[in-house]
Design a protein around this motif. Structure first.
Motif, PDB file in Angstrom:
ATOM      1  N   UNK A  30       0.409  58.502  -1.929  1.00 27.47           N
ATOM      2  CA  UNK A  30      -1.051  58.593  -2.014  1.00 27.47           C
ATOM      3  C   UNK A  30      -1.622  57.259  -1.550  1.00 27.47           C
ATOM      4  N   UNK A  31      -2.595  57.338  -0.671  1.00 31.53           N
ATOM      5  CA  UNK A  31      -3.245  56.132  -0.174  1.00 31.53           C
ATOM      6  C   UNK A  31      -4.563  55.946  -0.925  1.00 31.53           C
ATOM      7  N   UNK A  32      -4.766  54.747  -1.443  1.00 27.90           N
ATOM      8  CA  UNK A  32      -6.019  54.460  -2.155  1.00 27.90           C
ATOM      9  C   UNK A  32      -6.577  53.168  -1.585  1.00 27.90           C
ATOM     10  N   UNK A  33      -7.853  53.147  -1.285  1.00 27.53           N
ATOM     11  CA  UNK A  33      -8.438  51.908  -0.747  1.00 27.53           C
ATOM     12  C   UNK A  33      -9.954  51.900  -0.868  1.00 27.53           C
ATOM     13  N   UNK A  34     -10.457  50.728  -1.186  1.00 23.58           N
ATOM     14  CA  UNK A  34     -11.866  50.427  -0.956  1.00 23.58           C
ATOM     15  C   UNK A  34     -11.826  49.686   0.375  1.00 23.58           C
ATOM     16  N   UNK A  35     -12.054  50.429   1.453  1.00 22.37           N
ATOM     17  CA  UNK A  35     -11.734  49.917   2.795  1.00 22.37           C
ATOM     18  C   UNK A  35     -12.727  48.884   3.305  1.00 22.37           C
ATOM     19  N   UNK A  36     -12.217  47.776   3.837  1.00 25.40           N
ATOM     20  CA  UNK A  36     -13.122  46.853   4.527  1.00 25.40           C
ATOM     21  C   UNK A  36     -13.639  47.530   5.792  1.00 25.40           C
ATOM     22  N   UNK A  37     -14.933  47.394   6.058  1.00 25.03           N
ATOM     23  CA  UNK A  37     -15.564  48.128   7.148  1.00 25.03           C
ATOM     24  C   UNK A  37     -14.849  47.909   8.489  1.00 25.03           C
ATOM     25  N   UNK A  38     -14.439  46.641   8.723  1.00 23.79           N
ATOM     26  CA  UNK A  38     -13.880  46.269  10.028  1.00 23.79           C
ATOM     27  C   UNK A  38     -12.623  47.025  10.419  1.00 23.79           C
ATOM     28  N   UNK A  39     -11.892  47.586   9.457  1.00 25.07           N
ATOM     29  CA  UNK A  39     -10.642  48.272   9.820  1.00 25.07           C
ATOM     30  C   UNK A  39     -10.695  49.775   9.530  1.00 25.07           C
ATOM     31  N   UNK A  40     -11.888  50.297   9.238  1.00 30.82           N
ATOM     32  CA  UNK A  40     -11.984  51.724   8.892  1.00 30.82           C
ATOM     33  C   UNK A  40     -11.460  52.614  10.027  1.00 30.82           C
ATOM     34  N   UNK A  41     -11.908  52.348  11.267  1.00 33.43           N
ATOM     35  CA  UNK A  41     -11.502  53.181  12.415  1.00 33.43           C
ATOM     36  C   UNK A  41      -9.988  53.197  12.590  1.00 33.43           C
ATOM     37  N   UNK A  42      -9.353  52.015  12.735  1.00 31.90           N
ATOM     38  CA  UNK A  42      -7.894  51.998  12.903  1.00 31.90           C
ATOM     39  C   UNK A  42      -7.141  52.612  11.723  1.00 31.90           C
ATOM     40  N   UNK A  43      -7.649  52.454  10.503  1.00 35.04           N
ATOM     41  CA  UNK A  43      -6.950  53.060   9.351  1.00 35.04           C
ATOM     42  C   UNK A  43      -7.039  54.584   9.447  1.00 35.04           C
ATOM     43  N   UNK A  44      -8.190  55.106   9.856  1.00 34.29           N
ATOM     44  CA  UNK A  44      -8.313  56.569  10.004  1.00 34.29           C
ATOM     45  C   UNK A  44      -7.363  57.080  11.087  1.00 34.29           C
ATOM     46  N   UNK A  45      -7.201  56.304  12.159  1.00 38.15           N
ATOM     47  CA  UNK A  45      -6.243  56.712  13.209  1.00 38.15           C
ATOM     48  C   UNK A  45      -4.828  56.789  12.643  1.00 38.15           C
ATOM     49  N   UNK A  46      -4.468  55.782  11.839  1.00 34.13           N
ATOM     50  CA  UNK A  46      -3.114  55.782  11.259  1.00 34.13           C
ATOM     51  C   UNK A  46      -2.931  56.942  10.282  1.00 34.13           C
ATOM     52  N   UNK A  47      -4.016  57.270   9.599  1.00 33.40           N
ATOM     53  CA  UNK A  47      -3.977  58.400   8.670  1.00 33.40           C
ATOM     54  C   UNK A  47      -3.609  59.682   9.419  1.00 33.40           C
ATOM     55  N   UNK A  48      -4.144  59.814  10.614  1.00 34.89           N
ATOM     56  CA  UNK A  48      -3.841  60.997  11.426  1.00 34.89           C
ATOM     57  C   UNK A  48      -2.395  60.919  11.928  1.00 34.89           C
ATOM     58  N   UNK A  49      -2.007  59.746  12.424  1.00 44.50           N
ATOM     59  CA  UNK A  49      -0.647  59.598  12.969  1.00 44.50           C
ATOM     60  C   UNK A  49       0.431  59.849  11.913  1.00 44.50           C
ATOM     61  N   UNK A  50       0.148  59.476  10.656  1.00 45.66           N
ATOM     62  CA  UNK A  50       1.190  59.540   9.616  1.00 45.66           C
ATOM     63  C   UNK A  50       0.904  60.615   8.573  1.00 45.66           C
ATOM     64  N   UNK A  51       0.177  61.663   8.972  1.00 47.24           N
ATOM     65  CA  UNK A  51      -0.281  62.644   7.967  1.00 47.24           C
ATOM     66  C   UNK A  51       0.866  63.358   7.257  1.00 47.24           C
ATOM     67  N   UNK A  52       2.043  63.443   7.930  1.00 52.73           N
ATOM     68  CA  UNK A  52       3.162  64.138   7.283  1.00 52.73           C
ATOM     69  C   UNK A  52       3.727  63.346   6.111  1.00 52.73           C
ATOM     70  N   UNK A  53       3.357  62.077   5.991  1.00 56.26           N
ATOM     71  CA  UNK A  53       3.869  61.262   4.889  1.00 56.26           C
ATOM     72  C   UNK A  53       2.806  61.024   3.808  1.00 56.26           C
ATOM     73  N   UNK A  54       1.627  61.603   4.015  1.00 59.59           N
ATOM     74  CA  UNK A  54       0.523  61.319   3.096  1.00 59.59           C
ATOM     75  C   UNK A  54       0.209  62.550   2.249  1.00 59.59           C
ATOM     76  N   UNK A  55       0.243  62.375   0.933  1.00 56.99           N
ATOM     77  CA  UNK A  55      -0.118  63.511   0.064  1.00 56.99           C
ATOM     78  C   UNK A  55      -1.626  63.656   0.008  1.00 56.99           C
ATOM     79  N   UNK A  56      -2.286  62.546  -0.156  1.00 58.54           N
ATOM     80  CA  UNK A  56      -3.746  62.547  -0.072  1.00 58.54           C
ATOM     81  C   UNK A  56      -4.204  61.108   0.039  1.00 58.54           C
ATOM     82  N   UNK A  57      -5.451  60.936   0.469  1.00 59.67           N
ATOM     83  CA  UNK A  57      -6.023  59.593   0.554  1.00 59.67           C
ATOM     84  C   UNK A  57      -7.381  59.616  -0.125  1.00 59.67           C
ATOM     85  N   UNK A  58      -7.604  58.645  -0.990  1.00 59.75           N
ATOM     86  CA  UNK A  58      -8.941  58.503  -1.585  1.00 59.75           C
ATOM     87  C   UNK A  58      -9.465  57.152  -1.126  1.00 59.75           C
ATOM     88  N   UNK A  59     -10.532  57.219  -0.356  1.00 60.16           N
ATOM     89  CA  UNK A  59     -11.024  56.024   0.319  1.00 60.16           C
ATOM     90  C   UNK A  59     -12.496  55.810   0.024  1.00 60.16           C
TER      91      UNK A  59
END
Ligand code: SAM
Length: 290
Positions: free
Chosen positions: A121-150
């Motif tokens: 499970x991914x949990x983050x209060x995301x810094x604005x500057x990396x929101x886009x790249x983190x969302x891209x990684x979320x898509x790339x690694x979706x098979x390893x993610x149960x859920x993300x609360x951001x």
């Protein structure tokens, strides 16, 4: 048994004594409301069986609740001073690993493989500057993610949860909807952070679809079609489709029933899927002819 850890405001006060100044470029707006921190952790459904990856633990507002619930927590913090302070305050936990790294430099696959199935499970209060790249990684690694609360800026949350035909609806909305169920849970006012940011935030829960919500022949082409449709969002769709495959617009509209005088921003995911499948067929037919 739950242990009460140093509250984040104490950690910040201690850091300030040694001249620490929150960095705007690193998005250091620390959550200062433990009831909201608890709601975020509850929304993540963290239990004794859940491994958690936290991006940007900062002064530990979420970390202190996560360590009391999760099987293990890996917290990745770019700021050396914050990582050190957290290590000093929470270092007694064997199942907490604090990494002083830029999360964007990490090989997430390697980290995630260590967790095995069914992922973390991914949990983050995301810094604005990396929101886009983190969302891209979320898509790339979706098979390893149960859920993300951001927690993200309110405007970004609005874009991810937007409906077709609205101003906020964009390529990222449709692409994310293909991979994840997106729920907008609650809004958090700027006054809940220290220092106070200029805008409010929203907490989102993203849950990967077990099966794709629409049936597509080529998922890569679906993404290409969505991006092309939003590239010139004020133009009619047939321009974008003819750019992708010259002369295809007539075929696509005949075979999908979609009027290509519409703008891309009015199409829902089902319609994008229909367009991309028809484009696949169109290309196959062209290859057969040549
Ligand atoms: N989780 C804490 C909270 O809720 O109060 C802090 C959240 S603050 C919005 C974002 C945190 O992410 C900061 O501690 C910042 O130093 C850290 N950070 C910024 N960019 C990062 C990156 N590329 N990798 C890891 N951490 C990062």
């Amino acid at each position: 048994m739950s242990t009460v850890l140093d509250p984040p405001e104490d950690l910040l006060a201690g850091l300030r004594k040694s001249n620490f100044r929150p960095s705007r470029s690193r998005g250091q707006h620390f959550l200062n409301d433990s009831s909201i921190a608890r709601r975020i952790v509850e929304a993540a459904g963290v239990t004794r069986h859940t491994p958690v990856l936290e991006i940007g633990p900062g002064t530990g507002a979420l970390t202190r609740h996560l360590v009391n619930r999760a099987r293990g927590v890996t917290a990745v913090e770019i700021d050396a001073e914050l990582a050190r302070a957290l290590q000093t305050a929470y270092g007694g936990y064997d199942h907490l690993t604090i990494m002083n790294r830029d999360v964007l430099d990490l090989d997430l696959s390697e980290l995630m493989n260590a967790y095995g199935d069914p992922g973390f499970v991914l949990v983050a209060n995301l810094p604005y500057g990396i929101t886009g790249p983190v969302l891209e990684r979320l898509i790339d690694h979706r098979d390893k993610i149960r859920r993300a609360v951001l927690m993200v800026q309110h405007e970004v949350g609005g874009r991810l949860a937007a409906h077709p035909g609205t101003k906020a609806y964009g390529a990222v909305t449709a692409i994310m909807a293909y991979h994840y169920g997106v729920e907008s849970l609650f809004r958090v006012g700027g006054d809940r952070f220290v220092p106070r940011p200029a805008v409010d935030s929203v907490v989102l829960r993203l849950t990967p679809h077990e099966r794709p919500p629409v049936s597509v022949r080529d998922a890569g082409l679906l993404i290409v079609v969505i991006k092309a449709a939003f590239q010139h969002r004020r133009k009619m769709l047939h321009h974008a489709m003819n750019r992708l495959a010259p002369g295809s617009a007539g075929y696509l509209s005949d075979h999908t029933g979609i009027n290509l005088k519409r703008r891309g921003e009015t199409l829902d995911l089902n319609e994008f899927a229909a367009l991309s499948n028809a484009l696949c067929e169109y290309r196959d037919n062209r290859e057969d002819e040549t």
